[in-house]
Every structure is written in structure tokens, then in C-alpha cells.
Design an enzyme around this catalytic site. Structure first.
Site, mmCIF file in Angstrom:
data_model
loop_
_atom_site.group_PDB
_atom_site.id
_atom_site.type_symbol
_atom_site.label_atom_id
_atom_site.label_comp_id
_atom_site.label_asym_id
_atom_site.label_seq_id
_atom_site.Cartn_x
_atom_site.Cartn_y
_atom_site.Cartn_z
ATOM 1 N N THR A 72 56.763 39.650 110.863
ATOM 2 C CA THR A 72 56.642 38.651 109.997
ATOM 3 C C THR A 72 57.509 39.016 108.674
ATOM 4 O O THR A 72 57.924 40.160 108.515
ATOM 5 C CB THR A 72 55.295 38.609 109.547
ATOM 6 O OG1 THR A 72 55.252 37.950 108.285
ATOM 7 C CG2 THR A 72 54.277 39.965 109.395
ATOM 8 N N ASP A 73 57.998 38.013 107.979
ATOM 9 C CA ASP A 73 58.672 38.070 106.466
ATOM 10 C C ASP A 73 57.749 38.828 105.562
ATOM 11 O O ASP A 73 58.381 39.313 104.748
ATOM 12 C CB ASP A 73 59.526 36.925 106.139
ATOM 13 C CG ASP A 73 58.224 35.891 105.803
ATOM 14 O OD1 ASP A 73 57.251 35.959 106.125
ATOM 15 O OD2 ASP A 73 58.837 34.744 105.064
ATOM 16 N N GLU A 74 56.604 38.952 105.878
ATOM 17 C CA GLU A 74 55.685 39.203 105.067
ATOM 18 C C GLU A 74 55.592 40.934 104.836
ATOM 19 O O GLU A 74 55.137 41.473 103.845
ATOM 20 C CB GLU A 74 54.343 39.061 104.976
ATOM 21 C CG GLU A 74 54.275 37.565 105.091
ATOM 22 C CD GLU A 74 52.714 36.895 105.117
ATOM 23 O OE1 GLU A 74 51.788 37.481 104.511
ATOM 24 O OE2 GLU A 74 52.527 35.777 105.480
ATOM 25 N N TYR A 101 47.013 42.833 106.103
ATOM 26 C CA TYR A 101 47.586 42.049 106.953
ATOM 27 C C TYR A 101 49.291 42.495 107.176
ATOM 28 O O TYR A 101 49.651 42.957 108.211
ATOM 29 C CB TYR A 101 47.484 40.565 106.953
ATOM 30 C CG TYR A 101 48.824 39.765 107.842
ATOM 31 C CD1 TYR A 101 48.522 39.802 109.067
ATOM 32 C CD2 TYR A 101 49.600 39.022 107.030
ATOM 33 C CE1 TYR A 101 49.711 39.258 109.997
ATOM 34 C CE2 TYR A 101 50.661 38.618 107.652
ATOM 35 C CZ TYR A 101 50.694 38.715 109.081
ATOM 36 O OH TYR A 101 51.417 38.059 109.949
ATOM 37 N N TYR A 141 45.381 27.929 95.750
ATOM 38 C CA TYR A 141 45.190 29.386 95.006
ATOM 39 C C TYR A 141 45.875 29.181 93.572
ATOM 40 O O TYR A 141 47.290 29.045 93.858
ATOM 41 C CB TYR A 141 45.427 30.609 96.155
ATOM 42 C CG TYR A 141 44.768 30.546 97.176
ATOM 43 C CD1 TYR A 141 43.180 30.049 97.196
ATOM 44 C CD2 TYR A 141 45.131 30.984 98.054
ATOM 45 C CE1 TYR A 141 42.410 30.356 98.384
ATOM 46 C CE2 TYR A 141 44.414 31.271 99.330
ATOM 47 C CZ TYR A 141 43.007 31.106 99.253
ATOM 48 O OH TYR A 141 42.305 31.363 100.492
ATOM 49 N N THR A 167 44.214 46.085 116.032
ATOM 50 C CA THR A 167 45.214 45.163 116.778
ATOM 51 C C THR A 167 46.491 45.127 116.396
ATOM 52 O O THR A 167 47.450 45.284 117.446
ATOM 53 C CB THR A 167 44.416 43.475 116.509
ATOM 54 O OG1 THR A 167 43.404 43.500 117.156
ATOM 55 C CG2 THR A 167 45.482 42.876 117.672
ATOM 56 N N LYS A 207 51.192 44.661 109.996
ATOM 57 C CA LYS A 207 52.097 44.016 110.809
ATOM 58 C C LYS A 207 53.093 45.064 110.783
ATOM 59 O O LYS A 207 54.163 45.117 111.690
ATOM 60 C CB LYS A 207 52.565 42.903 110.307
ATOM 61 C CG LYS A 207 51.654 41.664 110.877
ATOM 62 C CD LYS A 207 51.566 41.690 112.396
ATOM 63 C CE LYS A 207 52.729 40.920 112.711
ATOM 64 N NZ LYS A 207 52.644 40.814 114.436
HETATM 65 P P1 TYD Z 1 48.698 30.965 104.516
HETATM 66 O O1 TYD Z 1 48.806 29.795 105.440
HETATM 67 O O2 TYD Z 1 47.614 31.814 104.445
HETATM 68 O O3 TYD Z 1 50.098 31.880 104.840
HETATM 69 P P2 TYD Z 1 50.567 33.308 104.042
HETATM 70 O O4 TYD Z 1 49.573 33.791 103.006
HETATM 71 O O5 TYD Z 1 50.207 34.294 105.091
HETATM 72 O O6 TYD Z 1 51.860 33.077 103.372
HETATM 73 O O7 TYD Z 1 49.059 30.626 103.018
HETATM 74 C C1 TYD Z 1 50.362 29.842 102.586
HETATM 75 C C2 TYD Z 1 50.220 29.751 101.065
HETATM 76 O O8 TYD Z 1 49.238 28.881 100.796
HETATM 77 C C3 TYD Z 1 50.082 30.959 100.309
HETATM 78 O O9 TYD Z 1 50.896 31.171 99.107
HETATM 79 C C4 TYD Z 1 48.744 30.853 100.067
HETATM 80 C C5 TYD Z 1 48.276 29.335 99.936
HETATM 81 N N1 TYD Z 1 46.915 29.035 100.224
HETATM 82 C C6 TYD Z 1 46.237 28.058 99.300
HETATM 83 O O10 TYD Z 1 46.673 28.079 98.334
HETATM 84 N N2 TYD Z 1 44.862 27.750 99.638
HETATM 85 C C7 TYD Z 1 44.361 28.309 100.956
HETATM 86 O O11 TYD Z 1 43.103 27.737 101.187
HETATM 87 C C8 TYD Z 1 45.093 28.788 101.920
HETATM 88 C C9 TYD Z 1 44.809 29.266 103.334
HETATM 89 C C10 TYD Z 1 46.323 29.179 101.360
#
Ligand code: TYD
Length: 340
Positions: free
Chosen positions: A124-126, A148, A205, A99, A152
Site C-alpha cells: 500500500t502507498d500508506e 495498519y 473526520y 496477518t 503492511k
Molecule cells: P479510509 O477509507 O479508511 O482509507 P485510509 O484511511 O486507509 O486512507 O479513509 C479514507 C479517508 O477518509 C481518510 O482520510 C479517512 C477519511 N474517513 C472519514 O473522514 N470518515 C470515515 O468514517 C472514514 C472511514 C474515513
């Protein structure tokens, strides 16, 4: 202007379509594949408006895209269709390449062939990768680290190559973490809010000290519209909310708004390759005349309130396909962290 918005039944896309139709007075064709996170309920209020059309389909479907662009005499295209969730890109990287890279390639090539006057790629900034200190400027080298963000980055660079090679008028926005109503509850903020409402654990996390710059969806959409109309062809514009926070701080703030105890937070195994921090320098888009307007505390409180008062929207999602995903992503993590 006659605009084709792709991914307009998704989170950012639906807010963008509404803004363009209702506030901007544009004619919009919304092309959305209605995969797991595309939700017709997000744009239900627009049905029946003369300046709005919904088309069910995929940006990678070349004959469909070709036909739509010509049939509706589309003048501008905004590509907001994407696979967007880092954790899903770890489970199923192939759909991201399809995609975010191949789909973008089909869409932009057909747009060029149809003589579209303006093409905005929502990036995205990522794509800059994890930024330990300081902030990324648009000229920084891209260093994506997940399937991801790498996909992107592929779509982003492909779009920019159309300016260099064909002088096709492309602009790119690189937005930061976006939050607000209608966000699929796999993402950090809606997942934590909806879990907390149900007194379920919040799977944080690693050490929870990763940092993100939170951008309200209405500010993000205003930036996309502004860059689409005013941005210089061939240019990239970073878009950030100016609200850098540690994840744990955001989790605690959401719990406080909901009057829920802090012990709902569970520290779980980290995401593989978890980017520690994203931060963008937004001087260029500010120069162009956009700035964020929603203070984070106000936006987060309103978002929490939206999920609290729109339970039917997210309960329907969480009781469907989402359950298997949640079990695969979090089942073992939560057990290891001391129970679900
Ligand atoms: P997310 O919303 O998945 O956006 P991205 O990883 O694209 O920035 O996650 C935002 C932050 O939150 C990222 O550091 C990962 C963290 N996170 C958790 O700690 N637990 C979770 O269940 C999720 C989905 C994200």
C-alpha cells in the site's frame, strides 16, 4: 499459469481473481480465511468453473499452505490477504501484526520452499506515511504511522528481503486508495454512500481536508496482474489513480450523485494519527506499460450506482457484526457532533 491468490473473497482480491480466471485464462486457487470482510458472495459467479478453486483457510496456517502449494503445483502466488482498515488497527492492532506480518512470513517461506516461480506482495502507498507535498517514489524511506501501515510495511519489507537474501523472485505493488463495487462498508466511500442512501449522517473526520489518490479497483487489479507478469524481480511498483481529492470534495460528490442534502455531513473527532495526505509517483509502473483508465467521476458514479442497486449485498453486512463496530467507532463521535 497456476496461481494461488490469497484474500480472494475480499474486495480487491475478488476482482483480481475474476480478472485472472475470466480474462487472463489462468488457473486460480483462492485461499481466504473468510474473516469479517471476506465474503463468499463476492466470488459466487466463479463457482463451478474448472479453472477456479476456493479453499477456506488462513495464510498463517503453515501445514495448509505447504499442502496447497504442492497439491496444486502452484507456479505463482499473489498475496492479497490482509487486515486493511486503519480504524480497526487502532481498536485491535494484534490481528494486523498476525496477518500482515506473520501471515506474509509463512506464505512467502512456504512459497520459496515449494519453488514458486513468482510472488507478488500487494502492499500500500500508506507505507510511506503522510506526505505533505510532492509524491513518494519507490526508493523513498518508509515511515508508516498506524498499526495498519506499519504491519503492511513489515510484510512488504519481509517480501523484499526474500529477493535480497534468497533471490526468490518477489515483486511488490504499493497501491493507492482503491474504490469500487464489493468494498466492505467500513471504508470511506462505501460507508458514506450506504449511510447517505439511508439518510444517515456521514462522519467526516477532522476538517475533512485530508487528501487521498483514488484508484478504481479494475485499474488496481490490472496493475497487479501486469506487475506480476512483467515486473522485475526484487522491484517495487507504485500504483496510483492520479485522482487526488480532499475527502470533503468526494463526500459532496457522492451526495450530489444520490440527490441527498449536504447537511448529512457531520464533522466528527479526528482519527488518532490521521495521515494528512498520500501521493505516489507512478512513473515506474507506467514505464512497465500500465496506466489507469477509469476517470474518477465515471468510476465514482458507477460505484455509487452499484451500491444503490445492490442493497442486499451491503444491508446483510451492515446488519451483522458491523453494527457493534459502528457503534464503537462512531457512536460517541456522532453524539458529540450534535446527534446521530
Ligand atoms: P479510509 O477509507 O479508511 O482509507 P485510509 O484511511 O486507509 O486512507 O479513509 C479514507 C479517508 O477518509 C481518510 O482520510 C479517512 C477519511 N474517513 C472519514 O473522514 N470518515 C470515515 O468514517 C472514514 C472511514 C474515513
Amino acid at each position: 499459469m497456476k496461481i494461488l491468490v490469497t484474500g480472494g473473497a475480499g474486495f480487491i482480491g475478488s476482482h483480481l481473481v475474476r480478472r485472472l480466471v475470466v480474462q487472463g485464462g489462468h488457473e486460480v486457487v483462492n485461499l481466504d480465511a473468510l474473516k469479517y470482510s471476506g465474503n463468499p458472495a463476492n466470488v459466487k459467479d466463479l463457482e463451478g468453473k474448472a479453472s477456479y478453486r476456493f479453499v477456506h483457510g488462513d495464510i498463517a496456517d503453515q501445514p495448509l499452505v505447504e499442502r496447497l502449494l504442492r497439491e496444486h503445483r502452484i507456479e505463482g502466488v499473489i498475496n492479497a490477504a490482509a487486515e486493511t482498515h486503519v480504524d480497526r488497527s487502532i481498536l485491535d492492532p494484534g490481528s494486523f501484526a498476525r496477518t500482515d506480518v506473520v501471515g506474509t512470513g509463512v506464505l512467502i517461506e512456504e512459497s520459496r520452499r515449494a519453488g514458486v516461480l513468482r510472488f507478488l506482495q500487494v502492499s500500500t502507498d500508506e507505507v510511506y506515511g503522510s506526505v505533505e507535498t510532492g509524491s513518494s517514489t519507490e526508493d523513498d524511506q518508509l515511515a508508516p504511522r498506524s498499526p495498519y501501515s506499519a504491519s503492511k510495511a513489515g510484510g512488504d519489507l519481509l517480501a523484499l528481503s526474500y529477493w535480497t537474501t534468497f533471490r526468490f523472485p518477489v515483486v511488490v505493488t504499493r497501491g493507492s486508495n482503491t474504490y469500487g463495487p464489493n468494498q466492505y462498508p467500513e471504508k470511506f466511500i462505501p460507508l458514506f454512500v450506504t449511510n447517505a442512501i439511508d439518510d444517515q449522517p456521514l462522519p467526516l473526520y477532522g476538517d475533512g481536508r485530508q487528501r487521498r489518490d483514488w484508484l478504481a479497483v479494475e485499474d488496481h487489479c490490472a496493475a497487479i496482474e501486469h506487475v506480476f507478469l512483467q515486473g522485475e524481480p526484487g522491484h517495487v511498483y507504485n500504483v496510483g489513480g492520479g485522482n487526488e481529492r480532499e475527502n470533503i470534495t468526494v463526500a459532496e460528490q457522492m451526495l450530489a450523485y444520490l440527490n441527498k442534502p449536504r447537511n448529512l455531513i457531520r464533522f466528527v473527532h479526528d482519527r488518532p494519527g490521521h495521515d494528512r495526505r498520500y501521493a505516489v509517483d507512478c512513473g515506474k509502473v507506467r514505464q512497465l506499460g500500465w496506466k489507469p483508465t477509469v476517470p474518477f467521476d465515471v468510476g465514482l458514479r458507477a460505484t455509487v450506482e452499484w451500491y444503490r442497486t445492490n442493497e442486499s449485498w451491503w444491508r446483510k453486512i451492515k446488519s451483522g457484526e458491523f453494527r457493534a463496530y459502528y457503534e464503537e467507532m462512531y457512536g460517541k463521535r456522532l453524539l458529540d457532533a450534535g446527534g446521530k
